[in-house]
Design an enzyme around this catalytic site. Structure first.
Site, PDB file in Angstrom:
ATOM      1  N   LYS A 121       0.862  -1.183   0.000  1.00 12.55           N
ATOM      2  CA  LYS A 121       0.000   0.000   0.000  1.00 12.55           C
ATOM      3  C   LYS A 121       0.900   1.235   0.000  1.00 12.55           C
ATOM      4  O   LYS A 121       1.707   1.414   0.900  1.00 12.55           O
ATOM      5  CB  LYS A 121      -0.912   0.013   1.232  1.00 12.55           C
ATOM      6  CG  LYS A 121      -1.656   1.345   1.441  1.00 12.55           C
ATOM      7  CD  LYS A 121      -2.596   1.331   2.642  1.00 12.55           C
ATOM      8  CE  LYS A 121      -3.151   2.731   2.925  1.00 12.55           C
ATOM      9  NZ  LYS A 121      -4.036   2.778   4.100  1.00 12.55           N
ATOM     10  N   ASP A 144      -2.383  10.327   3.377  1.00  9.52           N
ATOM     11  CA  ASP A 144      -3.774   9.965   3.572  1.00  9.52           C
ATOM     12  C   ASP A 144      -4.453  10.990   4.475  1.00  9.52           C
ATOM     13  O   ASP A 144      -4.379  10.916   5.693  1.00  9.52           O
ATOM     14  CB  ASP A 144      -3.862   8.557   4.187  1.00  9.52           C
ATOM     15  CG  ASP A 144      -5.298   8.140   4.480  1.00  9.52           C
ATOM     16  OD1 ASP A 144      -6.227   8.784   3.949  1.00  9.52           O
ATOM     17  OD2 ASP A 144      -5.482   7.157   5.227  1.00  9.52           O
ATOM     18  N   LYS A 192      -9.729  13.295   8.066  1.00  2.00           N
ATOM     19  CA  LYS A 192      -9.262  12.907   9.405  1.00  2.00           C
ATOM     20  C   LYS A 192      -9.166  14.134  10.304  1.00  2.00           C
ATOM     21  O   LYS A 192      -8.991  15.247   9.809  1.00  2.00           O
ATOM     22  CB  LYS A 192      -7.851  12.303   9.284  1.00  2.00           C
ATOM     23  CG  LYS A 192      -7.793  10.923   8.688  1.00  2.00           C
ATOM     24  CD  LYS A 192      -6.348  10.436   8.627  1.00  2.00           C
ATOM     25  CE  LYS A 192      -6.248   9.076   7.960  1.00  2.00           C
ATOM     26  NZ  LYS A 192      -6.901   7.986   8.714  1.00  2.00           N
ATOM     27  N   ASP A 203       1.798   6.462   5.340  1.00  2.00           N
ATOM     28  CA  ASP A 203       0.785   5.527   4.850  1.00  2.00           C
ATOM     29  C   ASP A 203       1.250   4.796   3.578  1.00  2.00           C
ATOM     30  O   ASP A 203       0.485   4.057   2.965  1.00  2.00           O
ATOM     31  CB  ASP A 203      -0.542   6.272   4.609  1.00  2.00           C
ATOM     32  CG  ASP A 203      -1.761   5.378   4.817  1.00  2.00           C
ATOM     33  OD1 ASP A 203      -1.631   4.338   5.480  1.00  2.00           O
ATOM     34  OD2 ASP A 203      -2.840   5.736   4.301  1.00  2.00           O
ATOM     35  N   ASP A 263     -12.050   7.471   3.793  1.00  2.00           N
ATOM     36  CA  ASP A 263     -10.821   7.237   4.554  1.00  2.00           C
ATOM     37  C   ASP A 263     -10.418   5.760   4.562  1.00  2.00           C
ATOM     38  O   ASP A 263      -9.337   5.412   5.009  1.00  2.00           O
ATOM     39  CB  ASP A 263     -11.001   7.762   5.988  1.00  2.00           C
ATOM     40  CG  ASP A 263      -9.683   7.920   6.722  1.00  2.00           C
ATOM     41  OD1 ASP A 263      -8.623   7.850   6.048  1.00  2.00           O
ATOM     42  OD2 ASP A 263      -9.714   8.116   7.948  1.00  2.00           O
ATOM     43  N   GLU A 290      -9.398   4.068   2.155  1.00  2.50           N
ATOM     44  CA  GLU A 290      -8.903   4.072   0.776  1.00  2.50           C
ATOM     45  C   GLU A 290      -7.918   2.949   0.484  1.00  2.50           C
ATOM     46  O   GLU A 290      -7.796   2.501  -0.655  1.00  2.50           O
ATOM     47  CB  GLU A 290      -8.252   5.428   0.469  1.00  2.50           C
ATOM     48  CG  GLU A 290      -6.805   5.616   0.946  1.00  2.50           C
ATOM     49  CD  GLU A 290      -6.611   5.478   2.455  1.00  2.50           C
ATOM     50  OE1 GLU A 290      -7.580   5.748   3.197  1.00  2.50           O
ATOM     51  OE2 GLU A 290      -5.512   5.078   2.883  1.00  2.50           O
ATOM     52  N   ARG A 303      -7.760  -0.268   1.220  1.00  2.00           N
ATOM     53  CA  ARG A 303      -8.290  -1.546   0.738  1.00  2.00           C
ATOM     54  C   ARG A 303      -8.765  -1.437  -0.711  1.00  2.00           C
ATOM     55  O   ARG A 303      -8.781  -2.433  -1.434  1.00  2.00           O
ATOM     56  CB  ARG A 303      -9.418  -2.022   1.663  1.00  2.00           C
ATOM     57  CG  ARG A 303     -10.614  -1.119   1.678  1.00  2.00           C
ATOM     58  CD  ARG A 303     -11.534  -1.396   2.860  1.00  2.00           C
ATOM     59  NE  ARG A 303     -10.984  -0.912   4.123  1.00  2.00           N
ATOM     60  CZ  ARG A 303     -11.597  -1.048   5.301  1.00  2.00           C
ATOM     61  NH1 ARG A 303     -12.739  -1.682   5.378  1.00  2.00           N
ATOM     62  NH2 ARG A 303     -11.042  -0.574   6.406  1.00  2.00           N
TER      63      ARG A 303
HETATM   64  N1  BES Z   1      -4.106   4.689   6.854  1.00  2.00           N
HETATM   65  C1  BES Z   1      -5.245   4.497   7.680  1.00  2.00           C
HETATM   66  C2  BES Z   1      -4.991   3.522   8.819  1.00  2.00           C
HETATM   67  C3  BES Z   1      -4.063   4.017   9.890  1.00  2.00           C
HETATM   68  C4  BES Z   1      -4.550   4.767  10.934  1.00  2.00           C
HETATM   69  C5  BES Z   1      -2.716   3.731   9.832  1.00  2.00           C
HETATM   70  C6  BES Z   1      -3.696   5.222  11.919  1.00  2.00           C
HETATM   71  C7  BES Z   1      -1.863   4.175  10.816  1.00  2.00           C
HETATM   72  C8  BES Z   1      -2.353   4.933  11.854  1.00  2.00           C
HETATM   73  C9  BES Z   1      -6.391   3.953   6.851  1.00  2.00           C
HETATM   74  O1  BES Z   1      -6.439   4.421   5.533  1.00  2.00           O
HETATM   75  C10 BES Z   1      -7.657   4.398   7.504  1.00  2.00           C
HETATM   76  O2  BES Z   1      -7.888   5.564   7.556  1.00  2.00           O
HETATM   77  N2  BES Z   1      -8.432   3.441   8.000  1.00  2.00           N
HETATM   78  C11 BES Z   1      -9.669   3.729   8.660  1.00  2.00           C
HETATM   79  C12 BES Z   1     -10.714   2.802   8.128  1.00  2.00           C
HETATM   80  C13 BES Z   1     -12.111   3.171   8.566  1.00  2.00           C
HETATM   81  C14 BES Z   1     -12.539   4.470   7.921  1.00  2.00           C
HETATM   82  C15 BES Z   1     -13.046   2.048   8.175  1.00  2.00           C
HETATM   83  C16 BES Z   1      -9.458   3.513  10.153  1.00  2.00           C
HETATM   84  O3  BES Z   1      -8.752   2.568  10.528  1.00  2.00           O
HETATM   85  O4  BES Z   1      -9.946   4.321  10.930  1.00  2.00           O
HETATM   86 ZN    ZN Z   2      -4.656   4.974   4.687  1.00  2.00          ZN
HETATM   87 MN    MN Z   3      -7.456   6.289   5.355  1.00  2.00          MN
END
Ligand code: BES
Ligand code: ZN
Ligand code: MN
Length: 495
Positions: A264, A269, A276, A287, A346, A348, A350
C-alpha cells in the site's frame, strides 16, 4: 556514511576503541569469560557497579561505565539481550543495533563489539544488519548546527575465530540487507511534499535499473486504461496523480517458486472528503510504509539473488479532499470486475489494494503477500508494536511466523472470520468497502480476500509498528523499516 565493519584480530582487551560493548542475557551477569576479563581489568568493579544500577540484562537495557584508562577502550557498555524465548539471531541483531546507537549518541567513532564464541554465520549476518540499523538517522533536512557532526566510523567485531570467506560474505550480505531496511526507512521518513506517487515510482525504477529488474510504471491514464478503477478513484482528488509500479526479478536458474509482494503506497492519507482530525494527521505521510517495505525487499534481492521469481507491486496514490475527489455513495468497478460502493473515503487503502491483488492473482504466483498500514483497528487489537497477519493457509502461516521470529519482528495471526463477511453486502453494488466499527481489521481483510482469487495469500496489517515513538532494540524513533526483515527471511526460506 555507513560504518566500516572489521573483523578484530587478537584478543578483545587489545582493541583500541571508544567503547567496548558486551551482550548480556537476562540474569547471566558475570557468568561468561569475556565479562570476567573486562571485570578483572577494572579491578572487579564492573560487576558491582552493574548490579548497583540494577542492570539485569533485560532486552534493550544498557549499562555504561568508564574503564579508568585500564583498557585500550574508554568505556564499557553492557547491553541486555533478554530471555531465551527470542531467537539468538534476533538477539544478536538487537545487541549490535543498541550498542551502535548508544555509542553514536555518545559521540563515539570507533566501537568494539564482543561477540559470543562459536557464533553461527546467520548470527554474524544479523550482527552486521544490526550495525547498519543502529547507525541509522534521518538527517537530510537538518541544517547548520542541527546537522550531525560525528558518526560511528568503524565497528570491530571481536571474538570470531578467524576471518573466513563465509564470515566475510555473511558480513557483506548483512550490510546490504541493513541498507535495504534503511532505504525503506528513508522512504517513510521522507515528507509527503517530496515523496509523491510520481517520486516513489522514480525511486522504484531506479532500484530496478540498479539491479537489472524489469520495471513497468503506469501513470493515471495507464491505470484507467488497465481497468484499475478503484486505485484511480482513490487518487483522483489529488494533483499528485496516482501510479502503479510492477518490478520483476527473474533468477538466473529455473525459479523454485513465484512470489508477489504488494505494498500500500498512500504517500499521504488525509482521509479524503471523510477527512481525518488534524491531530496526528502528519503521521499519515507514513501511509506508504507497505510500499516502502516492498521496495526494501526488492533492493535486498539485488544482494541475495534468491532462486525465486519475485514480483514487487506498488499501488501509489494520495488521498485528498477536492472538487474531483471520490465521494461516499459513489460506485466504481474494479480490475477484478466486481463493483464497489464507497462508504468512507478514509478506507482508501483496501480499494487501492483490491486492484493490486487482482493484478497479482493474474500472475498465478505460489503466494501473494501484501503489506499495508490498513486499519487503526489493528492497533486497537494488538498495540503499536505488533502487526496483524491474516492467511487461510496454515502452511504459509507457520512459515511466515518462523520468518518473523528470525527477523525479530512482532506479528500475530488474526482470523479471516466468514461471519463478518455479511457487513460488506451492498444494496447497489457487489460489495461495499467498510463494515461497522467492531472487528475493523478483520472486515478490511475480508474485503481484500474478495480480490485474491485462489492464490495462497498473506495479508499484513502493519499500521502500528512502521513508526516508533521512541527507539527500542533495532528500531529507531520514526520509521522502523518493519516488516522488511521478515519478508526477506521468508523469501530466503523458499530458496
Ligand atoms: N491509513 C489508515 C490507517 C491508519 C490509521 C494507519 C492510523 C496508521 C495509523 C487507513 O487508511 C484508515 O484511515 N483506515 C480507517 C478505516 C475506517 C474508515 C473504516 C481507520 O482505521 O480508521
Ligand atoms: Zn490509509
Ligand atoms: Mn485512510
Amino acid at each position: 556514511m555507513i560504518p566500516h565493519i572489521l573483523i578484530g584480530k587478537g584478543v578483545l582487551e587489545r582493541q583500541k576503541a571508544d567503547f567496548v560493548a558486551l551482550p548480556i542475557a537476562m540474569g547471566t551477569l558475570g557468568t561468561d569469560p569475556q565479562f570476567d576479563r573486562l571485570n578483572q581489568a577494572v579491578d572487579g568493579e564492573l560487576r558491582a557497579l552493574a548490579q548497583q544500577a540494577e542492570f539485569a540484562g533485560r532486552a534493550d537495557q544498557v549499562f555504561e561505565c568508564t574503564t579508568l584508562g585500564r583498557l585500550p577502550q574508554q568505556r564499557i557498555l553492557l547491553v541486555g539481550t533478554g530471555t531465551d524465548d527470542a531467537r539468538e539471531e534476533a538477539r544478536m541483531r538487537n545487541f549490535a543495533a543498541v550498542a551502535v546507537r548508544h555509542g553514536a549518541n555518545s559521540g563515539a567513532l570507533r566501537l568494539a563489539l564482543a561477540l559470543p564464541p562459536k557464533l553461527a554465520v546467520e548470527q554474524l549476518r544479523a550482527v552486521a544488519e544490526g550495525v547498519i540499523l543502529g547507525a541509522y538517522r534521518f538527517t537530510k533536512y537538518l541544517t547548520s548546527e542541527r546537522s550531525p557532526k560525528r558518526q560511528i566510523e568503524t565497528v570491530i567485531l571481536c571474538g570470531l575465530p578467524k576471518e573466513t570467506v563465509s564470515a566475510k560474505r555473511a558480513i557483506e550480505v548483512g550490510q546490504k540487507i541493513g541498507q535495504a531496511v534503511t532505504l525503506c526507512r528513508d522512504a517513510v521518513n521522507e515528507p509527503s511534499n517530496v515523496m509523491t506517487p510520481e517520486r516513489f515510482a522514480h525511486t522504484a525504477s531506479n532500484i530496478a535499473r540498479r539491479h537489472g529488474f524489469r520495471a513497468k510504471v503506469l501513470d493515471a491514464r495507464g491505470i484507467d486504461r488497465a481497468g484499475m478503477a478503484l486505485l484511480s478513484a482513490v487518487g483522483r482528488g489529488s494533483r499528485n496523480e496516482p501510479r502503479f509500479v510492477h518490478l520483476t526479478y527473474v533468477p538466473k536458474s529455473r525459479p523454485k517458486k513465484k512470489i508477489v509482494f504488494l505494498g500500500k503506497g498512500l504517500t499521504f492519507d488525509s482521509g479524503g472528503l471523510c477527512i481525518k482530525p488534524a491531530a496526528g494527521m502528519d503521521e499519515m505521510k507514513s501511509d506508504m510504509a507497505g510500499a516502502a517495505a516492498v521496495l526494501g525487499v526488492m533492493d535486498a534481492i539485488g544482494a541475495l539473488t534468491p532462486p525465486v521469481e519475485v514480483h514487487g507491486l506498488f499501488v501509489l496514490a494520495e488521498n485528498m479532499p477536492d472538487g474531483n475527489a471520490y465521494r461516499p455513495g459513489d460506485v466504481f468497478g474494479s480490475l477484478d470486475g466486481k463493483t464497489v460502493e464507497i462508504i468512507n473515503t478514509d478506507a482508501e487503502g483496501r480499494l487501492a489494494l483490491a486492484d493490486g491483488l487482482a493484478y497479482a492473482s493474474k500472475l498465478r504466483p505460489d503466494v501473494i503477500i501484501d503489506a499495508a498500514t490498513l486499519t487503526g483497528a489493528s492497533m486497537v487489537a494488538l498495540g503499536k508494536s505488533c502487526s496483524a497477519y491474516f492467511t487461510a493457509d496454515e502452511g504459509w502461516s507457520s512459515r511466515f511466523k518462523l520468518a518473523a521470529q528470525m527477523a525479530g519482528e512482532s506479528f500475530w495471526q488474526m482470523p479471516l472470520l466468514a461471519e463478518l463477511r455479511d457487513q460488506l453486502k451492498s444494496d447497489v453494488a457487489d460489495l461495499k468497502h467498510t463494515g461497522d466499527r467492531f472487528g475493523g481489521a478483520i472486515t478490511a481483510a475480508m474485503f481484500l480476500k474478495e480480490f485474491v482469487g485462489d492464490a495462497p495469500w498473506i495479508h499484513c496489517d502493519i499500521a502500528g509498528p512502521v513508526l516508533a515513538d521512541r527507539p527500542k532494540n533495532m528500531y529507531p524513533k520514526g520509521a522502523t523499516g518493519h516488516p522488511v526483515l521478515t519478508f526477506i527471511r521468508l523469501l530466503e526460506a523458499l530458496g
